[in-house]
Scaffold this motif. Structure first.
Motif, short mmCIF file in Angstrom:
data_model
loop_
_atom_site.label_atom_id
_atom_site.label_comp_id
_atom_site.label_asym_id
_atom_site.label_seq_id
_atom_site.Cartn_x
_atom_site.Cartn_y
_atom_site.Cartn_z
N SER A 73 0.69 -1.20 0.12
CA SER A 73 -0.03 -0.17 0.17
C SER A 73 0.45 1.44 -0.12
CB SER A 73 -1.18 0.23 1.47
OG SER A 73 0.18 0.08 2.41
N ILE A 74 2.37 1.01 0.51
CA ILE A 74 3.01 2.54 0.39
C ILE A 74 3.82 2.22 -0.91
CG2 ILE A 74 4.95 3.60 1.68
CD1 ILE A 74 4.11 1.65 4.11
N ILE A 75 4.13 1.56 -1.27
CA ILE A 75 4.86 1.98 -2.33
C ILE A 75 4.60 0.89 -4.31
CG2 ILE A 75 7.15 0.49 -4.02
CD1 ILE A 75 8.23 -0.25 -0.59
N GLY A 76 4.90 1.23 -4.75
CA GLY A 76 4.59 0.98 -6.41
C GLY A 76 5.60 0.76 -7.08
N PHE A 77 5.83 0.02 -7.69
CA PHE A 77 7.15 -0.90 -8.59
C PHE A 77 6.85 -0.69 -9.39
CE2 PHE A 77 10.15 -4.28 -9.27
CZ PHE A 77 11.24 -3.47 -8.85
N LEU A 78 7.92 -0.46 -10.65
CA LEU A 78 7.84 -1.26 -11.96
C LEU A 78 8.95 -1.07 -12.14
CD1 LEU A 78 6.50 -0.65 -15.20
CD2 LEU A 78 7.32 1.35 -15.34
N PRO A 79 9.12 -2.85 -12.59
CA PRO A 79 10.42 -3.44 -13.30
C PRO A 79 10.99 -2.74 -14.49
CG PRO A 79 8.59 -4.87 -13.16
CD PRO A 79 7.94 -3.82 -13.00
N LEU A 100 -5.03 -5.80 -5.26
CA LEU A 100 -3.70 -6.45 -4.31
C LEU A 100 -2.89 -5.32 -3.66
CD1 LEU A 100 -3.03 -8.46 -7.69
CD2 LEU A 100 -3.50 -9.69 -5.70
N SER A 101 -3.14 -4.13 -4.02
CA SER A 101 -2.77 -3.17 -2.90
C SER A 101 -3.74 -2.43 -1.54
CB SER A 101 -1.56 -2.18 -3.85
OG SER A 101 -0.97 -2.35 -4.89
N GLY A 102 -5.31 -3.40 -2.01
CA GLY A 102 -5.52 -2.81 -0.78
C GLY A 102 -6.39 -2.07 -0.98
N GLN A 107 -13.79 1.27 -5.77
CA GLN A 107 -12.61 1.84 -5.54
C GLN A 107 -11.45 1.01 -6.94
OE1 GLN A 107 -13.10 5.19 -3.96
NE2 GLN A 107 -11.22 5.55 -5.76
N ALA A 108 -11.68 0.36 -6.78
CA ALA A 108 -10.44 -0.12 -7.05
C ALA A 108 -10.68 0.50 -8.76
CB ALA A 108 -10.46 -1.52 -7.71
N ILE A 109 -12.30 -0.46 -9.53
CA ILE A 109 -12.54 0.08 -10.71
C ILE A 109 -12.49 1.68 -11.05
CG2 ILE A 109 -14.33 -0.47 -12.57
CD1 ILE A 109 -15.24 -3.02 -10.40
N VAL A 147 -1.03 3.26 -9.43
CA VAL A 147 -2.98 3.06 -9.43
C VAL A 147 -3.63 3.46 -8.04
CG1 VAL A 147 -2.94 0.10 -8.97
CG2 VAL A 147 -5.06 1.46 -9.84
N HIS A 148 -2.82 2.85 -6.88
CA HIS A 148 -2.92 2.69 -5.73
C HIS A 148 -2.65 4.00 -4.68
CE1 HIS A 148 0.32 0.82 -6.26
NE2 HIS A 148 1.12 0.45 -5.12
#
Length: 299
Positions: A73-79, A100-102, A107-109, A147-148
């Motif tokens: 929920s704190i981090i976004g990661f792009l490999p 998956l990020s909570g 709201q996710a949609i 997104v989160h």
């Protein structure tokens, strides 16, 4: 500024090999930090430890928020090479990443749709990801990472696979994102690091060998040379004849090695300010980021 993250003596070993060796740094909120180094320097391993994908062999990672929150929920990661389920649409994949990020389902949609519009995939959100081009996949990877609304965005070579137009568009998106989040990205495209960075971290063989703002790092590697641009070749020649200093010239540009000549910039300015010479510009020569990179990050 408020410190968002502290990495202390961050180390990762694989058997007898040390991929990251006692690296320490801080990230301030709403800043962009560039992680620079040659292949094998430890950039991806460092990002993977911060993202929680790899456990440090020793050292600590501390967030300013002391609450026990799910790191997703704190981090976004792009490999560097994001993977997708080819049978899912961009909207389905981004919505899944949000959940998956909570983020709750409704709201996710909404967030998935808004995020896809933001990254320029609004017209393609219902297309299968298996049909996407490389540039579209990179945008989708960025969408799932933000997104989160994470506090920290980790990006591994975010524009390396894009053409110049795609790079320009993604860099513009990242500048906009910096208003809301903190960004740490690895890159070997030094122009991007010069364009968007508050802090530079140079890695070499797993060690942090240099860090600071672009201006601070440049100042430490500044060349002891003053550059003077004259209005005409005649003005340059007059100046060369009028001074005892050794002057190197190219076109309308004259340069003086102040260290070798035992002179400071104030003495040079005193001569130029007599009004005898028509001058366009006077500046201290600075090392380019590429030159600094070759000095500190490449053996």
């Amino acid at each position: 500024m408020t410190t968002l993250l502290q990495a202390s003596d961050l180390t990762r070993k694989y058997g007898d090999s040390i991929a990251v060796d006692a690296v320490s740094f801080e990230l301030e909120e709403h800043t962009a930090t560039a992680l620079i180094g040659p292949n094998g320097a430890g950039k991806t391993t460092t990002l993977s430890m911060l993202a929680g994908l790899v456990s440090p062999s020793q050292g600590a990672i501390r967030f300013s928020d002391n609450e026990k929150k799910d790191i997703r929920s704190i981090i976004g990661f792009l490999p560097q090479y994001p993977k997708f389920f080819p049978w899912l649409s961009a909207l389905e994949f981004t919505e899944m990443a949000a959940r998956l990020s909570g983020v709750d389902t409704r709201q996710a949609i909404r967030d998935a749709k808004n995020t896809l519009e933001f990254v320029g995939l609004g017209d393609a959100m219902n297309k299968k990801t298996g049909t996407f081009s490389g540039g579209m996949k990179q945008r989708l990877g960025l969408a799932q990472a933000i997104v989160h609304k994470p506090k920290l965005l980790l990006l591994d070579e975010p524009v390396s696979a894009l053409d110049p137009v795609g790079r320009r568009q993604v860099m513009d998106l990242l500048k906009e994102l910096q208003q809301e989040t903190t960004i740490l990205y690895s890159t070997h495209i030094l122009n991007d690091a010069e364009e968007m960075t508050d802090q530079l971290l140079f890695l070499r063989q797993g060690k942090l060998v240099e860090q600071g703002s672009l201006n601070e790092v440049r100042a430490r590697y500044a060349e002891p040379r003053i550059i003077i641009e004259f209005e005409s070749l005649q003005e340059l020649q007059r100046f060369t004849k009028a001074t005892e200093w050794k002057v190197t010239s190219k076109g309308l540009i004259a340069s003086i090695d102040v260290q070798t000549e035992g002179v400071d910039i104030s003495s040079i300015l005193s001569v130029l300010c007599t009004g005898l010479f028509m001058v366009r510009k006077v500046e201290r020569q600075t090392a380019s980021l590429e030159e600094i990179f070759m000095k500190v990050a490449v053996i």
